[in-house]
Every structure is written in structure tokens, then in C-alpha cells.
Design a protein around this motif. Structure first.
Motif, PDB file in Angstrom:
ATOM      1  N   LEU A   5       0.841  -1.194   0.000  1.00  0.00           N
ATOM      2  CA  LEU A   5       0.000   0.000   0.000  1.00  0.00           C
ATOM      3  C   LEU A   5       0.876   1.243   0.000  1.00  0.00           C
ATOM      4  N   THR A   6       0.556   2.209  -0.863  1.00  0.00           N
ATOM      5  CA  THR A   6       1.291   3.480  -0.875  1.00  0.00           C
ATOM      6  C   THR A   6       0.297   4.630  -0.995  1.00  0.00           C
ATOM      7  N   ILE A   7       0.637   5.746  -0.338  1.00  0.00           N
ATOM      8  CA  ILE A   7      -0.194   6.954  -0.350  1.00  0.00           C
ATOM      9  C   ILE A   7       0.673   8.109  -0.850  1.00  0.00           C
ATOM     10  N   ASP A   8       0.285   8.713  -1.981  1.00  0.00           N
ATOM     11  CA  ASP A   8       1.017   9.861  -2.535  1.00  0.00           C
ATOM     12  C   ASP A   8       0.402  11.187  -2.082  1.00  0.00           C
ATOM     13  N   ASP A   9       1.181  12.266  -2.312  1.00  0.00           N
ATOM     14  CA  ASP A   9       0.750  13.649  -2.065  1.00  0.00           C
ATOM     15  C   ASP A   9       0.451  13.922  -0.595  1.00  0.00           C
ATOM     16  N   ALA A  10       1.253  13.347   0.283  1.00  0.00           N
ATOM     17  CA  ALA A  10       1.100  13.578   1.722  1.00  0.00           C
ATOM     18  C   ALA A  10       2.089  14.664   2.175  1.00  0.00           C
ATOM     19  N   PRO A  11       1.823  15.301   3.322  1.00  0.00           N
ATOM     20  CA  PRO A  11       0.593  15.203   4.115  1.00  0.00           C
ATOM     21  C   PRO A  11      -0.348  16.363   3.790  1.00  0.00           C
TER      22      PRO A  11
END
Length: 287
Positions: A101-107
Motif C-alpha cells: 500500500l502506498t499513499i502519494d501527495d502527503a501530508p
């Protein structure tokens, strides 16, 4: 004559008494010396016992410290990046049915909430960070909070520009400056790099390698497309897409609809018997 005998007898008695007194004194002195010798011997023995006990006690923490060091150094690499589909292959006996799982454009607005959701679900992930979301102390505190929850932090450039449109000097500013800023905030530099739009150059690849970062793209993602900008729609496609496969690298973003769907996405993947890859299990950049 009788008087002479009296004096001789008296003198003899006095001499005998004197000898007895000296003998008693010598006996006392010898006795005291023996007693003192015994005390000294006991003190030496006690000191030796005490020193031996202290030495043994002092050795025990050293053994424990050595064991702790060995434990900390024992890092198990379970997955290796495969650039053919930008996913991961198991090493040795790691389960093949696993995804990252990866989350971009943080925070941005939802990253901390998303991190809390993942933490409650015991779901590992990498948060790829943009420098323009780290302008204020509040934003920096958000990044630190995400890191303190145990999540890996990746580099997603300072301004989210297409690196292919920038000079080498500008690309360096986008990548290295963000690494410096992240290190200033959380105390360590990122180990993963993802270019905006997946748009890399030869220079950005070599720079990521120079910085010790594993370069990543992704296997699939949908939450920027209009038809998936809703909780149920994004949850359904992330779990039921035909692109879901062993080792897939799932791309998501700090968006309202993705944050709302995150729990359903994790639950759906697990219902399909997929494990979640821990970032620390990924084989680091081979220099």
C-alpha cells in the motif's frame, strides 16, 4: 641464717611471679595477633567474594547488551522489486499473495487520518511526501505524527513537477532539497523515491540511486480518475480490478474519497487472502 633463707625464698617467689606475668602478656599478645590475623583473613576472603560477585554481576548486562544488538541487526528481507510490473517478488519463503500500500501527495488534508486508520487495522504503508505540503509548522508536525505511528516516508519531490520538463539542477532541487527537509523533520532520510506521474529521467534515476533511495512506480491506481472519486467506487475498483496480482504495488492519494474508502480497501484485500508487505521487508537499493 634464718633471715637469709627468708630473703632467698621471697626473692624466688617474686621472680616466679614476674615470669608468670610476662608469659601471660606474651600469650595475650599472641592471642590478639592471631585474632587480628583471622579478621584480616576473613576480610580478604569477603573482599574477594565481593569482587567476584561484582565481576559476575557486571558481566551479565554486557551479555544482555550484546544479545540486544544482535536482535536489532537481524533484519529480514522478504521481497524484491520487479520493474517489469513495478511490484514485488517474494524471497525465500515469504508469501507470494501480498501487496504493498502506498499513499502519494502527503501530508495534505487526509494523511494523518489515513495513517490512523491504517494503524488501527495494523496495515503497513509508505507515505510519499511533497515538499509543498511541508511549508508550515503544523504540516511538519503532521508528517512527524505519521512517521511516529511507524509508517515509512518516501520522497515525491518538492513541488510535484514533471521531472522531464526540468533541468538537472532543478531536478536536484526537487529531490535532494526534499530529502534534507524530511531528515530535518523526522531525523532520517527517505529510502524510497517516486517521481510525479511516474515520469523519470536518466538523471533523476541516478540521483535517487546516489541518495540511497529505491526508485518506485506502481502497478495500478485509480483515485485521480473522475469515475472513482467516490468512496464505494474507489473501494470496489482497488479490490476487484483485474490488475490485482501477487506483489502488486497499489497507488492511492491523500484524497477525501480514498480516505473514506481506505478501511474497505484493506478489508477487501484481506478477504481475498492478500498479506500487506511491510516497507522494511523490501530489499533495499543494491549499490
Amino acid at each position: 641464717m634464718r633471715n637469709l633463707l627468708k630473703w632467698v625464698t621471697l626473692a624466688t617467689l617474686l621472680f616466679v611471679a614476674a615470669c608468670s606475668t610476662n608469659a601471660g602478656s606474651e600469650a595475650n599478645e599472641n592471642g590478639e595477633q592471631q585474632t587480628n590475623n583471622k579478621k584480616e583473613t576473613n576480610e580478604v576472603t569477603d573482599n574477594q567474594d565481593s569482587e567476584e560477585t561484582t565481576d559476575e554481576t557486571s558481566k551479565e548486562p554486557k551479555k544482555n547488551e550484546e544479545e540486544e544488538v544482535v536482535t536489532e541487526e537481524a533484519v529480514t528481507t522478504e521481497y524484491r522489486l520487479n520493474e517489469a510490473f513495478w511490484g514485488f517478488e517474494p524471497i525465500n519463503d515469504a508469501p507470494a499473495e501480498a501487496v504493498l500500500l502506498t499513499i502519494d501527495d502527503a501530508p495534505d488534508k487526509n494523511a494523518v487520518e489515513m495513517a490512523k486508520t491504517l494503524k488501527e487495522l495494523d496495515a503497513p504503508a509508505i507515505f510519499f511526501v511533497n515538499g509543498h505540503f511541508l511549508d508550515t509548522e503544523e504540516e511538519k508536525a503532521s508528517l512527524k505524527e505519521i512517521h511516529n505511528m511507524g509508517f515509512a516516508i518516501g520522497n515525491h519531490t518538492m513541488t510535484h513537477s514533471d521531472l522531464k520538463t526540468l533541468s538537472e539542477e532543478e531536478q536536484k532541487e526537487e529531490i535532494v532539497k526534499l530529502n534534507d527537509l524530511i531528515e530535518e523533520i523526522i531525523g532520517e532520510r527517505p529510502e524510497f523515491f517516486r517521481a510525479p506521474f511516474g515520469s523519470n529521467t536518466d538523471y533523476s534515476k541516478s540521483l535517487a540511486e546516489e541518495e540511497g533511495m529505491l526508485l518506485m512506480n506502481w502497478t495500478y491506481g485509480y483515485d485521480w480518475e473522475k469515475q472513482y472519486q467516490e468512496k464505494n467506487a474507489i473501494a470496489d475498483i482497488m479490490v476487484n480490478t483485474p490488475l490485482l496480482q501477487n506483489g502488486a504495488n497499489l497507488l492511492m492519494h491523500d484524497r477525501d474519497w480514498t480516505a473514506a474508502a481506505l478501511e474497505d480497501i484493506v478489508s477487501g484485500l484481506r478477504e481475498k487472502d492478500f498479506d500487506l508487505i511491510k516497507p522494511e521487508e523490501i530489499e533495499p537499493l543494491q549499490k
